[in-house]
Design a protein around this motif. Structure first.
Motif, short mmCIF file in Angstrom:
data_model
loop_
_atom_site.label_atom_id
_atom_site.label_comp_id
_atom_site.label_asym_id
_atom_site.label_seq_id
_atom_site.Cartn_x
_atom_site.Cartn_y
_atom_site.Cartn_z
N GLU A 7 6.86 10.99 -0.22
CA GLU A 7 8.13 11.50 -0.74
C GLU A 7 8.97 11.95 0.44
N MET A 8 10.07 11.26 0.67
CA MET A 8 10.85 11.41 1.88
C MET A 8 12.00 12.39 1.70
N LYS A 9 12.16 13.26 2.68
CA LYS A 9 13.34 14.12 2.74
C LYS A 9 14.49 13.35 3.38
N ASN A 10 15.70 13.83 3.15
CA ASN A 10 16.86 13.12 3.67
C ASN A 10 16.77 12.89 5.18
N GLU A 11 16.32 13.91 5.89
CA GLU A 11 16.28 13.80 7.35
C GLU A 11 15.20 12.83 7.84
N GLU A 12 14.30 12.42 6.94
CA GLU A 12 13.25 11.49 7.32
C GLU A 12 13.65 10.02 7.08
N VAL A 13 14.81 9.84 6.47
CA VAL A 13 15.24 8.48 6.12
C VAL A 13 15.93 7.86 7.33
N ASN A 14 15.15 7.18 8.12
CA ASN A 14 15.68 6.41 9.25
C ASN A 14 14.90 5.11 9.34
N LEU A 15 15.43 4.16 10.06
CA LEU A 15 14.85 2.82 10.07
C LEU A 15 13.43 2.82 10.61
N LEU A 16 13.13 3.69 11.59
CA LEU A 16 11.79 3.75 12.14
C LEU A 16 10.77 4.13 11.07
N ASN A 17 11.09 5.16 10.27
CA ASN A 17 10.17 5.57 9.21
C ASN A 17 10.15 4.57 8.06
N LEU A 18 11.31 4.03 7.73
CA LEU A 18 11.39 3.13 6.58
C LEU A 18 10.58 1.86 6.80
N LYS A 19 10.50 1.42 8.05
CA LYS A 19 9.76 0.17 8.33
C LYS A 19 8.27 0.31 8.06
N GLN A 20 7.79 1.55 7.89
CA GLN A 20 6.37 1.76 7.59
C GLN A 20 6.09 1.55 6.10
N MET A 21 7.15 1.43 5.30
CA MET A 21 7.00 1.36 3.84
C MET A 21 7.00 -0.09 3.35
N ASP A 22 6.14 -0.36 2.37
CA ASP A 22 6.16 -1.66 1.72
C ASP A 22 7.32 -1.77 0.75
N ALA A 23 7.78 -0.65 0.23
CA ALA A 23 8.98 -0.59 -0.62
C ALA A 23 9.45 0.86 -0.63
N VAL A 24 10.73 1.03 -0.92
CA VAL A 24 11.31 2.36 -1.07
C VAL A 24 11.96 2.44 -2.45
N VAL A 25 11.69 3.53 -3.17
CA VAL A 25 12.22 3.73 -4.52
C VAL A 25 13.09 4.97 -4.54
N LEU A 26 14.28 4.84 -5.13
CA LEU A 26 15.13 6.02 -5.36
C LEU A 26 14.85 6.55 -6.75
N GLY A 27 14.69 7.87 -6.85
CA GLY A 27 14.46 8.50 -8.14
C GLY A 27 15.66 8.37 -9.06
N LEU B 172 3.06 5.85 -9.59
CA LEU B 172 2.75 4.94 -8.47
C LEU B 172 1.38 5.25 -7.89
N ARG B 173 1.05 6.54 -7.83
CA ARG B 173 -0.28 6.91 -7.32
C ARG B 173 -1.36 6.47 -8.30
N TYR B 174 -1.10 6.57 -9.61
CA TYR B 174 -2.06 6.06 -10.59
C TYR B 174 -2.32 4.58 -10.37
N MET B 175 -1.30 3.85 -9.92
CA MET B 175 -1.43 2.41 -9.68
C MET B 175 -2.18 2.10 -8.40
N GLY B 176 -2.42 3.13 -7.59
CA GLY B 176 -3.19 2.94 -6.36
C GLY B 176 -2.38 2.96 -5.09
N TYR B 177 -1.12 3.29 -5.17
CA TYR B 177 -0.27 3.35 -3.98
C TYR B 177 -0.38 4.71 -3.30
N LYS C 255 0.80 -1.22 0.00
CA LYS C 255 0.00 0.00 0.00
C LYS C 255 0.83 1.27 0.00
N ILE C 256 1.96 1.27 0.74
CA ILE C 256 2.70 2.51 0.95
C ILE C 256 4.09 2.38 0.36
N ILE C 257 4.45 3.35 -0.48
CA ILE C 257 5.77 3.40 -1.11
C ILE C 257 6.49 4.66 -0.66
#
Length: 839
Positions: free
Chosen positions: A643-663, A634-639, A618-620
């Motif tokens: 969009e994460m800022k650098n300071e938001e990239v930590n394991l606690l936040n990342l674990k909420q994601m089903d996948a993480v994509v780098l642009g 991705l939103r068109y696909m229903g996800y 559900k969450i990317i």
């Protein structure tokens, strides 16, 4: 008294400068010196940013030649480091970046109709896609119009150029060199421009294909481009670096260099030169019949110029103008008359600006225009007539402009009802992969449209009549940036914009299509909104009424769109019907600080994709790179996309994601990537899926971007229809939740992928194989590795191009990629099945 138009003011490269800057005394002195040089050079290559700004700057400001750059394409097929625009929109940005560069280095800008369709590995492929004869005719037309004495190409005419477009540009230059003088070639041009034979053609050599060349190599001409201009207070290489740095969308910011810097020119065609590229070319006024009376006047103007009192030079410039007017028609009469008249205005400090109270209007609508006129000298200047035919303005007056006393004139007029809309001329019609459609042949070669509205002012300066042309612009004051300006545009009375560029239908259920209709008119506008549908599609309701009462007002209307029963990618167009007229243009703007705001009026179309698309999760999480529209896809696909800022990239936040994509190119552009990558890899190790999209192999901000060794190359597959083989048919990436087959690679655009890895650790599995014709298969477009409990995926496939184009197979494959971590339990079973098959 005779009149003549300020031709240079019509040059597109000067028209839309964001501020109306008065040249200083040093710049005026340089222009005076340039009046005494009658020589022209045309630099030629394939793309924006191919040009050597060091040579253009040096020739224009030291040799004082009329210098131009012919770029065959507008760079539409490149990548964009500053935003999400690609293809036609990127080409528009790069066009304006070239014009910004020319305003700095003193060159002029030209183009052909060739479309940059992406990287090409051979000139043969390039010519086949472009239609060689059409592009060659454009090059010949530019040669005949511009009449260069010397042609300089950026690349050699063979595979050493490293890109099919590069090679093609050199081949076309050589062929046009011979053909431009032949009256039987493209005879329709001859009646308009005549023929022309350049003196010589050289290649700007000494790059990767000729690294041993130096000033002592026999036959080489050397330009010392690093010389210092005491007049301008900079070296030519410092100026060139500022020019080069305008190519911001390509990341070509450049630091100025000081000291001796050689550039090498290698003979190709025409008359050989021994030491000077202008050898044997008469660069004085004696090359023009009757010019013997002009040279002494220019020399006198230069010698007597007083930087603290430029207006003292106006008298001699007026005498010079009279002598130029007596010359027979020709390119040098046109150029030097325009230069002289511009210098007259410069030396007077003559400020003439025309602004509108709004930046667009529809035909038939009123606009308030304001003229600000200031003569900053003691010389008599009188305005006798003001005309703007598209506004019905034709005023006779006798307005004396006294020294530094501003005069302001205001008109409220309606735009001519038959006035066409403003839109980049090469984008007005639909175009193919290789060539833009330009029905008006007189536009070929021009970098941009003429201004939508122009004012002509008949003036008398010290008793001499001149005509000055000014574009209508819109100006405003930004609290942080100060005075800003943008072109004035003619637009439809209403715009219709779809809120989504792509809509995905994964089953027969309807989806909402939201359309915003916006008024560009004063007063009440009413009508109905409908969708033009392909066969098999339908909407509920069929039409919706709208009523807008003032300019800028908008209403949002929603249709339920029912898809076709068959899988397809097609287009739905929004149409506003007012009375007996239909309007189907959307309104788009491109706005960056380094270029004027650009307006586009594309058709109001939405790509609709009917396909059997499945997804898991559900969450990317998305970390931006150079700029792309993958989050929207991705939103068109229903996800849900965060969009994460650098300071938001930590394991606690990342674990909420089903996948993480780098642009795309995130590891090239995000300077903090080396610091956040450990958290991303820890997320993978703990069970997450990380998807890394393509990066270039240069300027990586960190080499530690993968859990196992992985090296990038410049390998790519440029043929969008290249055969794709699935190497791991049982792998989840091509099975779950969507079954991927070779058919899913139909309809891809521009390329398969780029900057493939060429070395990878055994922990990576290669999923796909592909190659251009005649090349060995490349197996690294999609690599996946198990790391801890999760998955690391590196893909060089051009999803950033395919998803915005609604390519259904690309959506299915990307859905599989980002769904991988939600089906970890299925992976061992699939692997076991594959192992049993192999056994």
């Amino acid at each position: 008294m005779r009149t003549c138009v300020f031709v240079l003011l019509l040059m597109p490269s000067f028209i839309f400068a964001q501020q109306n800057r008065q040249p200083d005394a040093a710049q005026i002195k340089l222009k005076l010196k340039k009046l005494n040089v009658l020589a022209s050079v045309l630099y030629m290559a394939a793309h924006p940013d191919d040009e050597n700004t060091r040579i253009i700057t040096y020739l224009s400001n030291d040799y004082l030649t009329t210098t131009g750059y012919l770029s065959l394409t507008r760079g539409d097929g490149g990548q964009n480091l500053i935003g999400p625009e690609i293809r036609d929109q990127l080409g528009l940005i790069r066009t304006q970046e070239l014009l910004a560069a020319r305003r700095i280095d003193g060159g002029q800008q030209f183009f052909t109709r060739a479309n940059d369709f992406g990287f090409s590995k051979s000139a043969d492929e390039t010519f086949r896609i472009w239609n060689k004869d059409e592009v060659l005719s454009d090059v010949v037309a530019v040669f005949r119009q511009y009449q260069p004495d010397v042609i300089i190409t950026r690349f050699p005419p063979d595979e050493r150029a490293g890109h099919g477009h590069h090679t093609a540009s050199a081949i076309l230059a050589q062929e046009a060199f011979d053909l431009a003088a032949n009256k039987d070639i493209y005879a329709d041009q001859v009646a308009q421009f005549g023929t022309w034979q350049p003196k010589r053609l050289y290649t700007n050599t000494g790059r990767w294909w000729n690294t041993t060349i130096n000033e002592n190599t026999p036959g080489i001409i050397t330009l010392r481009v690093g010389e210092y201009s005491t007049l301008l207070g900079q070296s030519y290489t410092e100026i060139a670096a500022i020019s080069r740095s305008q190519h911001k969308s390509q990341g070509f910011g450049s630091s100025g260099t000081r000291g001796d810097q050689p550039e090498f020119l290698e003979y190709m065609k025409g008359a050989r030169a021994e030491k000077n590229i202008l050898e044997g070319i008469n660069t004085t006024w004696s090359r023009v019949k009757g010019g013997d009376k002009i040279q002494p006047l220019v020399t006198k103007a230069i010698a007597e110029f007083d930087g603290e009192k430029p207006s003292a030079t106006v008298k001699i410039l007026l005498l010079l103008r009279k002598e130029i007017q007596k010359l027979e028609p020709g390119i040098w009469k046109t150029r030097k008359l325009a230069e002289t008249e511009q210098l007259i205005a410069d030396c007077l400090g003559l400020f003439m600006d025309v602004t509108a109270d709004k930046y667009y209007v529809a035909p038939g609508q009123q606009v308030t225009t304001s003229l600000e006129l200031v003569n900053r000298s003691g010389i008599d200047v009188t305005v006798n007539r003001i005309q703007a035919s598209d506004l019905g303005i034709d005023s006779t007056l006798s307005l004396a402009l006294k020294n530094n006393i501003p005069a302001n004139i205001r008109y409220i007029k309606a735009v001519r009802k038959s006035k066409p809309y403003s839109s980049p001329y090469w984008l007005t019609e639909n175009h193919g992969v290789g060539l833009f459609t330009v029905t008006d042949k007189s536009l070929i070669g021009k970098p941009e449209n003429d201004p939508a509205i122009q004012f002509t002012l008949d003036v008398t300066i010290a008793g001499e009549a001149l005509t000055i042309v000014r574009p209508l612009r819109y100006k405003w004051t930004d609290p942080a940036k100060g005075e800003q300006a943008r072109p004035f545009e003619i637009v439809p009375p209403v715009f219709v914009n779809a809120n989504s560029s792509v809509v995905i239908f994964s089953d027969a259920s309807p989806k909402d299509i939201t359309i915003t209709v916006t008024s560009a008119s004063d007063g009440r506008v009413s009508g109905t909104l409908r969708l033009d549908l392909p066969q098999g599609w339908k909407t509920q309701p069929e039409s919706i009424p709208f009523e807008l009462t003032e300019r800028g007002q908008e209403q949002t209307k929603t249709f339920q769109l029912y898809p076709s029963s068959k899988e397809e990618t097609t287009v739905v167009k929004a149409v506003a019907v007012i009375g007996n007229e239909s309007f189907d243009h959307s309104f788009q703007t491109i706005s960056y600080d380094h270029i004027p705001t650009q307006t586009l009026l594309p058709k109001a179309e939405t790509k609709v994709v009917r396909m059997d698309l499945k997804k898991d999760g559900k969450i990317i999480g998305y970390i931006r790179g150079a700029g792309d529209d993958i989050p929207a896809a991705l939103r068109y696909m229903g996800y849900t996309v965060l969009e994460m800022k650098n300071e938001e990239v930590n394991l606690l936040n990342l674990k909420q994601m089903d996948a993480v994509v780098l642009g795309v190119r995130a590891i090239n552009t995000n300077k903090r990537m080396g610091y956040i990558m450990p958290a991303l890899l820890e997320y993978v190790k703990a069970g997450g899926t990380l998807v890394v999209q393509y990066n270039t192999n240069g300027d990586l901000t960190t080499k530690n971007f993968a859990p196992y060794p992985l090296e990038l190359s410049r390998d790519r597959v440029t043929e969008e229809d290249a055969e794709v083989k699935i190497l791991k048919p049982d792998h989840p990436l091509v099975n779950i939740p969507n079954k991927i087959t070779a058919k899913d690679f139909d309809g891809w655009v521009q390329e398969r992928g780029l900057y493939f890895p060429n070395k990878w650790d055994n922990n990576f599995e290669a999923i796909l194989s592909m190659n251009d014709k005649g090349e060995k298969p490349k197996e690294s477009s999609l690599l996946v590795a198990r790391y801890g409990e999760g998955y690391y995926i590196y893909t060089s496939l051009s999803f950033f191009r395919e998803l915005p184009e609604g390519v259904s197979g690309a959506y299915k494959l990307f859905a599989n990629i980002v769904s991988l971590n939600t089906r970890r339990a299925a992976v061992p079973e699939v692997r076991k099945k594959r192992k049993n098959k192999q056994g």
